[in-house]
Structure formats: C-alpha cells, structure tokens
Design a protein around this motif. Structure first.
Motif, PDB file in Angstrom:
ATOM      1  N   THR A  98     -18.609  10.362  43.583  1.00  0.00           N
ATOM      2  CA  THR A  98     -18.087  11.624  43.042  1.00  0.00           C
ATOM      3  C   THR A  98     -18.706  12.830  43.751  1.00  0.00           C
ATOM      4  O   THR A  98     -17.973  13.675  44.280  1.00  0.00           O
ATOM      5  N   SER A 123     -26.809  13.588  35.196  1.00  0.00           N
ATOM      6  CA  SER A 123     -26.683  12.127  35.180  1.00  0.00           C
ATOM      7  C   SER A 123     -27.017  11.571  36.562  1.00  0.00           C
ATOM      8  O   SER A 123     -26.978  12.285  37.566  1.00  0.00           O
ATOM      9  N   ILE A 144     -25.248   9.478  38.118  1.00  0.00           N
ATOM     10  CA  ILE A 144     -24.069   9.222  38.943  1.00  0.00           C
ATOM     11  C   ILE A 144     -23.410  10.497  39.464  1.00  0.00           C
ATOM     12  O   ILE A 144     -22.731  10.466  40.475  1.00  0.00           O
ATOM     13  N   VAL A 145     -23.628  11.622  38.779  1.00  0.00           N
ATOM     14  CA  VAL A 145     -23.005  12.863  39.257  1.00  0.00           C
ATOM     15  C   VAL A 145     -24.049  13.979  39.470  1.00  0.00           C
ATOM     16  O   VAL A 145     -24.299  14.404  40.603  1.00  0.00           O
ATOM     17  N   SER A 196     -28.476  19.554  28.541  1.00  0.00           N
ATOM     18  CA  SER A 196     -28.280  19.915  27.128  1.00  0.00           C
ATOM     19  C   SER A 196     -29.456  20.690  26.536  1.00  0.00           C
ATOM     20  O   SER A 196     -29.324  21.309  25.493  1.00  0.00           O
ATOM     21  N   LEU A 243     -27.274  28.745  28.898  1.00  0.00           N
ATOM     22  CA  LEU A 243     -26.392  28.196  29.933  1.00  0.00           C
ATOM     23  C   LEU A 243     -25.637  29.310  30.671  1.00  0.00           C
ATOM     24  O   LEU A 243     -25.545  29.305  31.897  1.00  0.00           O
ATOM     25  N   ALA A 269     -20.372  18.848  35.235  1.00  0.00           N
ATOM     26  CA  ALA A 269     -20.240  17.409  34.956  1.00  0.00           C
ATOM     27  C   ALA A 269     -20.933  17.111  33.627  1.00  0.00           C
ATOM     28  O   ALA A 269     -21.935  16.425  33.565  1.00  0.00           O
ATOM     29  N   MET A 270     -20.362  17.697  32.558  1.00  0.00           N
ATOM     30  CA  MET A 270     -20.967  17.539  31.227  1.00  0.00           C
ATOM     31  C   MET A 270     -20.132  16.657  30.311  1.00  0.00           C
ATOM     32  O   MET A 270     -20.652  16.049  29.391  1.00  0.00           O
ATOM     33  N   GLY A 271     -18.812  16.662  30.525  1.00  0.00           N
ATOM     34  CA  GLY A 271     -17.950  15.969  29.573  1.00  0.00           C
ATOM     35  C   GLY A 271     -17.811  16.761  28.282  1.00  0.00           C
ATOM     36  O   GLY A 271     -17.811  16.203  27.191  1.00  0.00           O
ATOM     37  N   ARG A 272     -17.700  18.095  28.414  1.00  0.00           N
ATOM     38  CA  ARG A 272     -17.536  18.996  27.251  1.00  0.00           C
ATOM     39  C   ARG A 272     -16.262  19.818  27.449  1.00  0.00           C
ATOM     40  O   ARG A 272     -16.253  20.755  28.251  1.00  0.00           O
ATOM     41  N   MET A 275     -15.578  23.998  27.873  1.00  0.00           N
ATOM     42  CA  MET A 275     -16.739  24.735  27.359  1.00  0.00           C
ATOM     43  C   MET A 275     -17.062  25.980  28.208  1.00  0.00           C
ATOM     44  O   MET A 275     -17.582  26.967  27.698  1.00  0.00           O
ATOM     45  N   GLY A 327     -15.605  17.136  34.879  1.00  0.00           N
ATOM     46  CA  GLY A 327     -15.352  16.616  33.524  1.00  0.00           C
ATOM     47  C   GLY A 327     -13.951  16.048  33.350  1.00  0.00           C
ATOM     48  O   GLY A 327     -12.979  16.606  33.854  1.00  0.00           O
ATOM     49  N   ILE A 328     -13.890  14.919  32.676  1.00  0.00           N
ATOM     50  CA  ILE A 328     -12.592  14.362  32.288  1.00  0.00           C
ATOM     51  C   ILE A 328     -12.658  14.163  30.776  1.00  0.00           C
ATOM     52  O   ILE A 328     -13.410  13.314  30.294  1.00  0.00           O
ATOM     53  N   THR A 351     -12.892  10.596  44.111  1.00  0.00           N
ATOM     54  CA  THR A 351     -13.919   9.590  43.834  1.00  0.00           C
ATOM     55  C   THR A 351     -13.519   8.227  44.405  1.00  0.00           C
ATOM     56  O   THR A 351     -14.303   7.580  45.102  1.00  0.00           O
TER      57      THR A 351
HETATM   58  P1  NDP Z   1     -23.268  11.871  31.192  1.00  0.00           P
HETATM   59  O1  NDP Z   1     -22.864  11.858  29.767  1.00  0.00           O
HETATM   60  O2  NDP Z   1     -24.081  10.782  31.763  1.00  0.00           O
HETATM   61  O3  NDP Z   1     -24.039  13.246  31.487  1.00  0.00           O
HETATM   62  C1  NDP Z   1     -23.628  14.468  30.940  1.00  0.00           C
HETATM   63  C2  NDP Z   1     -24.632  15.522  31.319  1.00  0.00           C
HETATM   64  O4  NDP Z   1     -24.188  16.777  30.771  1.00  0.00           O
HETATM   65  C3  NDP Z   1     -26.032  15.260  30.747  1.00  0.00           C
HETATM   66  O5  NDP Z   1     -27.005  15.541  31.729  1.00  0.00           O
HETATM   67  C4  NDP Z   1     -26.134  16.222  29.571  1.00  0.00           C
HETATM   68  O6  NDP Z   1     -27.449  16.706  29.333  1.00  0.00           O
HETATM   69  C5  NDP Z   1     -25.242  17.370  30.035  1.00  0.00           C
HETATM   70  N1  NDP Z   1     -24.682  18.090  28.903  1.00  0.00           N
HETATM   71  C6  NDP Z   1     -23.965  17.589  27.882  1.00  0.00           C
HETATM   72  N2  NDP Z   1     -23.640  18.571  27.014  1.00  0.00           N
HETATM   73  C7  NDP Z   1     -24.170  19.707  27.503  1.00  0.00           C
HETATM   74  C8  NDP Z   1     -24.187  21.046  27.056  1.00  0.00           C
HETATM   75  N3  NDP Z   1     -23.586  21.416  25.920  1.00  0.00           N
HETATM   76  N4  NDP Z   1     -24.824  21.968  27.804  1.00  0.00           N
HETATM   77  C9  NDP Z   1     -25.433  21.615  28.963  1.00  0.00           C
HETATM   78  N5  NDP Z   1     -25.444  20.347  29.445  1.00  0.00           N
HETATM   79  C10 NDP Z   1     -24.826  19.416  28.717  1.00  0.00           C
HETATM   80  O7  NDP Z   1     -21.911  12.067  31.978  1.00  0.00           O
HETATM   81  P2  NDP Z   1     -21.473  11.741  33.498  1.00  0.00           P
HETATM   82  O8  NDP Z   1     -22.315  12.486  34.468  1.00  0.00           O
HETATM   83  O9  NDP Z   1     -21.290  10.292  33.652  1.00  0.00           O
HETATM   84  O10 NDP Z   1     -20.013  12.389  33.470  1.00  0.00           O
HETATM   85  C11 NDP Z   1     -19.821  13.767  33.156  1.00  0.00           C
HETATM   86  C12 NDP Z   1     -18.335  14.043  33.033  1.00  0.00           C
HETATM   87  O11 NDP Z   1     -17.720  13.790  34.282  1.00  0.00           O
HETATM   88  C13 NDP Z   1     -17.582  13.178  32.027  1.00  0.00           C
HETATM   89  O12 NDP Z   1     -16.526  13.929  31.482  1.00  0.00           O
HETATM   90  C14 NDP Z   1     -17.011  12.039  32.891  1.00  0.00           C
HETATM   91  O13 NDP Z   1     -15.835  11.497  32.329  1.00  0.00           O
HETATM   92  C15 NDP Z   1     -16.697  12.810  34.147  1.00  0.00           C
HETATM   93  N6  NDP Z   1     -16.687  11.991  35.371  1.00  0.00           N
HETATM   94  C16 NDP Z   1     -15.674  12.208  36.235  1.00  0.00           C
HETATM   95  C17 NDP Z   1     -15.619  11.551  37.425  1.00  0.00           C
HETATM   96  C18 NDP Z   1     -14.510  11.851  38.343  1.00  0.00           C
HETATM   97  O14 NDP Z   1     -14.275  11.082  39.257  1.00  0.00           O
HETATM   98  N7  NDP Z   1     -13.824  12.990  38.168  1.00  0.00           N
HETATM   99  C19 NDP Z   1     -16.634  10.552  37.803  1.00  0.00           C
HETATM  100  C20 NDP Z   1     -17.729  10.451  36.866  1.00  0.00           C
HETATM  101  C21 NDP Z   1     -17.736  11.147  35.681  1.00  0.00           C
HETATM  102  P3  NDP Z   1     -28.675  15.724  28.898  1.00  0.00           P
HETATM  103  O15 NDP Z   1     -29.095  15.031  30.159  1.00  0.00           O
HETATM  104  O16 NDP Z   1     -29.705  16.670  28.399  1.00  0.00           O
HETATM  105  O17 NDP Z   1     -28.123  14.797  27.862  1.00  0.00           O
END
Ligand code: NDP
Length: 285
Positions: free
Chosen positions: A141, A167, A169-170, A190, A195, A208-211, A214, A230-231, A266
């Motif tokens: 990614t 994360s 992976i990203v 988080s 932010l 790359a938060m998955g929010r 936001m 994010g997806i 990806t």
């Molecule tokens: P993870 O859940 O492993 O990591 C999410 C990260 O976002 C964590 O570090 C977390 O912090 C942080 N986070 C979550 N909420 C907040 C917030 N409110 N404010 C600030 N930071 C925040 O996810 P991934 O890295 O695996 O994936 C992230 C997103 O990307 C997902 O939506 C996934 O589906 C998507 N994705 C897309 C890909 C693509 O090919 N387009 C490939 C891989 C992922 P903390 O470490 O403190 O918990």
C-alpha cells in the motif's frame, strides 16, 4: 480544482508493465513468477481480497497458488503450509492474508515466511532493511502510494508529510518511505492530542485510520496533497474513505478518490513485488 490521483488507471499501467516483465523473465530465464496466497477461514473481505490477488497474478502470466485453509487450522498446521511454500521452487512470493484467527500468532507466521519470498514486506528482516534505507520487499500500500505520486510528478522532498495511523502495514512503512524521500514526517495516532493542528500543517496528508470521513476541509490547508487509504463501509453498503471528499477536494491540489485511488494500487504493487522477487531468485535485479 484538485487533480484526481486515479489509482485505477495507474494500476492498469503497472499491471501491463508487470505482465511484460513476466514474459521477459519466462523467455530469458525460463522462470514463471509464482505467487502463493494463503487464507485461513471465511472472513468475507479476506476471501474477496485473496481471490482478487490470485486472479490478478494469473492475469499477468504468473503462477497463482491459492491455499484455502479451514477456520480451525492450528498454528502448527499453518506453519507447515508456509514451510512447504518456502521450499517450493515454483513459488517466489508468499502472502498470508491477515487477519488470522485469534488462536494463531500472526507475528510467528509472518516471521516464518522466507524474507526472500515475502511478497508483502511484513517480515521483520524486510521491515529492518526498509528502516535502514536498504533494498527490501516493501509493503504494497505505501509503495503503491509513492508510485501514484511519482506518476503525477509530485515530489515530496522537503514537504511536511503527515501520516494518520501507525499500523505495521500502512502507517509505519509509509513514514519510513517518505523519510527516505526526504519529506519531513509526522505520524499521528489515536493518542495524538490535537489532530487538526497536525493535519493543517500538512503539505502531504496520508490518512490510514479507518475512520469514515473524519478529516474535513476545515482540517486541511489550501493546496494539500491528500491521500486517502481508508476503506470504510457506509450503512447503505457504499464505500468511503477517511477524508470528507468534497470539502477536502475543494482545498486540495491533488486527492485520491475512494474507491479507485489507493486500493487498486495495492494489488498492482503486489504483482510488482512478486516479479522483483522472481527476478532476484534468478540472479537478476
Ligand atoms: P489499523 O486499524 O491497524 O490502524 C489504524 C491506525 O489509525 C492506528 O494507528 C490508530 O491509532 C489510528 N487511529 C484510529 N483512530 C484514530 C483517530 N480517531 N485519530 C487518530 N488516529 C487514529 O488499520 P490499517 O492500517 O490496517 O488500515 C487503515 C485503513 O486503511 C482501514 O480503513 C483499512 O481498511 C484501509 N486499508 C486500505 C488499503 C488499501 O489498499 N486501500 C490497504 C490496507 C488498509 P492507534 O495505533 O493509537 O490505535
């Protein structure tokens, strides 16, 4: 108006280039690049991802091996599958789809893959090489994101790059790659206190938060390059990213859509990684 960073078009071009590379390797060295994809259980998203990865490999002329294992697979059984793929000369890249069932230690499985067959770049040796700035198998990614920026001649040198998410992976590999490209990198997560303070400073924002949605237009500066990893699935089943697209696009110099931005890059990048591993196995590259 923001330039749309179209991942679909870019991914098509990468796949075409990979298919050409596969043909050259076959003709010159008799090597057919092989990708083994392993999935444990029936998680619907993982089933779709693994199927499309195996299909994409086949489409560009690679050997695709899909190993579907039942949910009850033990860690020892999965380790045995990985060991067999490590020993299989037809296989140049191995990918174990994450997440794995709770009973299996993901780190142990990833570490069992030979670093020289690590298609995803998640093995600790490759993570270490990346952080040392040495040639490594790089997570798909973030590597795909750099390709997309390159294609649009966006040079990150000297940019304030803000990566949302840490994360393995990203977020973390993205930060390492941007640092290697001479951006000034901030990683938020988080526990980050303010932010918006960070996002407003970003010349390049990678989320790359998955929010879902936001990050709004108020949280970015005029002229930002906005990359949305994010997806997120809305209640009506449609997909959305971490960015509120309309309001961020109104201020951005360039932006990736969801879907059709980072996602397609990806898989295309995964194919590129496997081709490189196969080339190295034959003494090239
Ligand atoms: P993870 O859940 O492993 O990591 C999410 C990260 O976002 C964590 O570090 C977390 O912090 C942080 N986070 C979550 N909420 C907040 C917030 N409110 N404010 C600030 N930071 C925040 O996810 P991934 O890295 O695996 O994936 C992230 C997103 O990307 C997902 O939506 C996934 O589906 C998507 N994705 C897309 C890909 C693509 O090919 N387009 C490939 C891989 C992922 P903390 O470490 O403190 O918990």
């Amino acid at each position: 108006m923001a330039t749309i960073l179209d991942g679909k078009e870019a991914a098509k071009d990468i796949r075409r280039t990979v298919a050409e590379g596969v043909a050259v390797l076959k003709n010159a060295a008799g090597i057919v690049p092989g990708l083994a994809v392993v999935i444990v259980g029936e998680d619907p998203a993982s089933v779709i991802y693994t199927r499309s990865k195996a299909r994409a490999a086949k489409k560009c002329g690679m050997l695709d091996i899909l190993r579907k294992l039942p949910e009850e697979t033990t860690e020892a059984e999965l380790l045995a599958v990985v060991a067999a793929l490590n020993d299989d000369d037809r296989v140049h890249g191995i990918l174990v789809q994450l997440p794995l069932p709770d009973a299996i230690d993901e780190e142990r499985i990833v570490a069992a893959i030979l670093p020289s067959k690590d298609a995803d770049g998640f093995h600790p040796v490759n993570v270490g090489l990346l952080s040392l700035g040495q040639p490594a198998s790089v997570p798909c990614t973030p590597r795909g994101i750099l390709s997309l920026l390159d294609r649009h001649e966006i040079d990150v040198t000297g940019m304030e790059a803000v990566v949302l998410g840490r994360s393995n992976i990203v977020g973390k590999p993205m930060a390492a790659l941007l640092t290697a490209r001479n951006a000034t990198v901030t990683i938020c997560h988080s526990r980050t206190k303010d932010l918006a303070f960070h996002t407003r400073r970003a010349d390049l924002l990678v989320s790359a938060m998955g929010r879902p949605e936001m990050i709004t237009g108020e949280m970015v500066r005029e002229g930002v390059v906005a990359v949305d990893v994010g997806i997120n699935r809305r209640e009506d089943g449609t997909l959305t990213g971490d960015l509120h697209y309309e309001s961020v696009a109104a201020k951005a110099m360039a932006i990736t859509p969801v879907p059709g931005g980072v996602g397609p890059m990806t898989i295309a990048t995964l194919l590129g990684n496997v081709l490189e591993l196969a080339q190295r196995s034959g003494g090239e590259g």
